[in-house]
Design a protein around this motif. Structure first.
Motif, mmCIF file in Angstrom:
data_model
loop_
_atom_site.group_PDB
_atom_site.id
_atom_site.type_symbol
_atom_site.label_atom_id
_atom_site.label_comp_id
_atom_site.label_asym_id
_atom_site.label_seq_id
_atom_site.Cartn_x
_atom_site.Cartn_y
_atom_site.Cartn_z
ATOM 1 N N ALA A 1 38.119 38.805 36.534
ATOM 2 C CA ALA A 1 39.455 38.020 36.681
ATOM 3 C C ALA A 1 38.746 36.697 36.354
ATOM 4 O O ALA A 1 39.192 35.536 36.683
ATOM 5 C CB ALA A 1 40.104 38.146 37.870
ATOM 6 N N GLU A 2 37.920 36.640 35.470
ATOM 7 C CA GLU A 2 37.282 35.261 34.925
ATOM 8 C C GLU A 2 36.735 34.647 35.729
ATOM 9 O O GLU A 2 36.564 33.467 35.572
ATOM 10 C CB GLU A 2 38.497 34.602 34.272
ATOM 11 N N VAL A 3 36.164 35.237 36.884
ATOM 12 C CA VAL A 3 35.390 34.558 38.049
ATOM 13 C C VAL A 3 34.043 34.987 38.190
ATOM 14 O O VAL A 3 33.995 36.238 38.131
ATOM 15 C CB VAL A 3 36.373 34.441 39.449
ATOM 16 N N PRO A 4 33.073 34.251 38.289
ATOM 17 C CA PRO A 4 31.804 35.044 38.500
ATOM 18 C C PRO A 4 31.529 35.760 39.800
ATOM 19 O O PRO A 4 32.171 35.375 40.730
ATOM 20 C CB PRO A 4 30.661 33.753 38.405
ATOM 21 N N ALA A 5 30.979 36.667 39.745
ATOM 22 C CA ALA A 5 31.036 37.674 41.113
ATOM 23 C C ALA A 5 29.527 38.276 41.117
ATOM 24 O O ALA A 5 28.785 38.425 40.049
ATOM 25 C CB ALA A 5 31.787 38.967 40.916
ATOM 26 N N THR B 1 45.758 31.228 45.173
ATOM 27 C CA THR B 1 46.079 31.915 43.752
ATOM 28 C C THR B 1 45.214 33.142 43.484
ATOM 29 O O THR B 1 45.797 33.925 42.940
ATOM 30 C CB THR B 1 45.993 30.900 42.614
ATOM 31 N N PHE B 2 44.011 32.827 43.739
ATOM 32 C CA PHE B 2 42.840 33.942 43.763
ATOM 33 C C PHE B 2 43.300 35.071 44.422
ATOM 34 O O PHE B 2 43.209 36.220 43.907
ATOM 35 C CB PHE B 2 41.680 33.471 43.844
ATOM 36 N N HIS B 3 43.723 34.946 45.811
ATOM 37 C CA HIS B 3 44.098 36.120 46.660
ATOM 38 C C HIS B 3 45.267 36.823 45.846
ATOM 39 O O HIS B 3 45.279 37.943 46.149
ATOM 40 C CB HIS B 3 44.468 35.395 47.864
ATOM 41 N N ALA B 4 46.360 36.160 45.581
ATOM 42 C CA ALA B 4 47.457 36.769 44.974
ATOM 43 C C ALA B 4 47.107 37.569 43.587
ATOM 44 O O ALA B 4 47.620 38.593 43.672
ATOM 45 C CB ALA B 4 48.366 35.900 44.282
ATOM 46 N N VAL B 5 46.085 37.224 42.907
ATOM 47 C CA VAL B 5 45.706 37.766 41.806
ATOM 48 C C VAL B 5 45.226 39.039 42.236
ATOM 49 O O VAL B 5 45.279 40.098 41.591
ATOM 50 C CB VAL B 5 44.819 36.997 40.952
ATOM 51 N N MET B 6 43.958 39.099 42.970
ATOM 52 C CA MET B 6 43.235 40.167 43.606
ATOM 53 C C MET B 6 44.073 41.200 44.088
ATOM 54 O O MET B 6 43.948 42.424 43.833
ATOM 55 C CB MET B 6 42.039 39.657 44.438
ATOM 56 N N ARG B 7 45.039 40.686 45.101
ATOM 57 C CA ARG B 7 46.084 41.759 45.834
ATOM 58 C C ARG B 7 47.025 42.189 44.855
ATOM 59 O O ARG B 7 46.873 43.642 44.759
ATOM 60 C CB ARG B 7 46.967 40.821 46.555
ATOM 61 N N ASP B 8 47.337 41.623 43.388
ATOM 62 C CA ASP B 8 47.983 42.448 42.611
ATOM 63 C C ASP B 8 46.994 43.437 41.707
ATOM 64 O O ASP B 8 47.915 44.728 41.797
ATOM 65 C CB ASP B 8 48.579 41.368 41.807
ATOM 66 N N LEU B 9 46.048 42.983 41.415
ATOM 67 C CA LEU B 9 45.054 43.931 40.941
ATOM 68 C C LEU B 9 44.632 45.094 41.887
ATOM 69 O O LEU B 9 44.734 46.252 41.126
ATOM 70 C CB LEU B 9 43.809 43.255 40.159
#
Length: 233
Positions: free
Chosen positions: A81-85, A111-119
């Motif tokens: 999601a365009e974030v280094p991991a 916002t990141f929580h919401a994106v991860m939760r959706d994915l």
């Protein structure tokens, strides 16, 4: 000798003959079948191209960018999601059993929580309800454990003393479970860890098949393991 006594002798002789014949018992046959199924087990789920039940060699073929870290754990760096991991892959009896994905550079946590939760919902379906998660937390059915707690894929003499992400989180972090998903094959937790200087978001994947066997294991980065190490000081 009575007929009843003769019958007992015959039964005992037959039992002894079966035992000495070398033929496996029903219990032994069932155990052999289970072991055979364990060796061939490959889940339809896992992390990216890696699947639960894969050997370290199979995982490295599926994820060529993965390599053995300083602590002996198979690790890799990627972008999600365009974030280094940073990713840690844990093996139980040489079978992929757990994966942790750590995000350290998240600018907007909400916002990141919401994106991860959706994915994750798109992949695994609706998450567990807040009530179910709260109940499991209350009864301590959701232990904090890391993929790197499992046996390293390579023995490293200094593995316990290497300062990995898991070490910092277990000794300094305060975890908060954001959401949880469960399927027949996987357990997935979206977790927020609060450190003194920053927050770390983690997606922790675990094989449902191997989860019960992990329950009694004490890993290198668990709180109990570190408490035991204090005794040496």
């Amino acid at each position: 000798m009575s007929l009843r006594a003769l019958g007992m002798v015959a039964v005992l002789g037959l039992s002894a003959g079966c035992a000495s014949s070398g033929k496996p018992t029903a219990l032994e046959r069932r155990q052999a079948v289970r072991e055979s199924m364990d060796r061939t087990y490959r889940s339809t789920e896992g992390f990216q191209a890696a699947r639960w039940g894969m050997t370290p060699e199979e995982v490295r073929a599926a994820l060529p960018e993965a390599s053995v870290g300083p602590d002996g754990t198979l690790r890799m760096k990627t972008t999600i999601a365009e974030v280094p991991a940073e990713v840690a892959l844990g093996f139980l009896d040489n079978r992929l059993a757990a994966v942790d994905v750590f995000f350290q550079d998240v600018a907007d946590l909400r916002t990141f929580h919401a994106v991860m939760r959706d994915l994750l919902t798109r992949k695994y379906g609706e998450p567990r309800t807040r009530l179910d998660v709260a109940r499991e937390l209350k009864w301590q059915k959701l232990p904090t454990r890391f993929a790197a707690d499992l046996t390293p894929v390579e023995d490293v003499a200094a593995a316990v003393t290497v300062q990995a992400m898991e070490g910092a989180l277990s000794s300094q972090g305060r975890p908060k479970l954001i959401s949880r998903w469960t399927t027949l094959e996987s357990h997935v937790n979206l977790t927020q860890w609060s450190l003194l200087s920053r927050g770390v978001v983690a997606i922790q994947y675990e094989s449902a098949k191997y989860a019960p066997r992990r329950a009694d294991l004490v890993g290198r980065y668990s709180t109990k393991a570190r408490q035991d190490l204090v005794k040496d000081l």
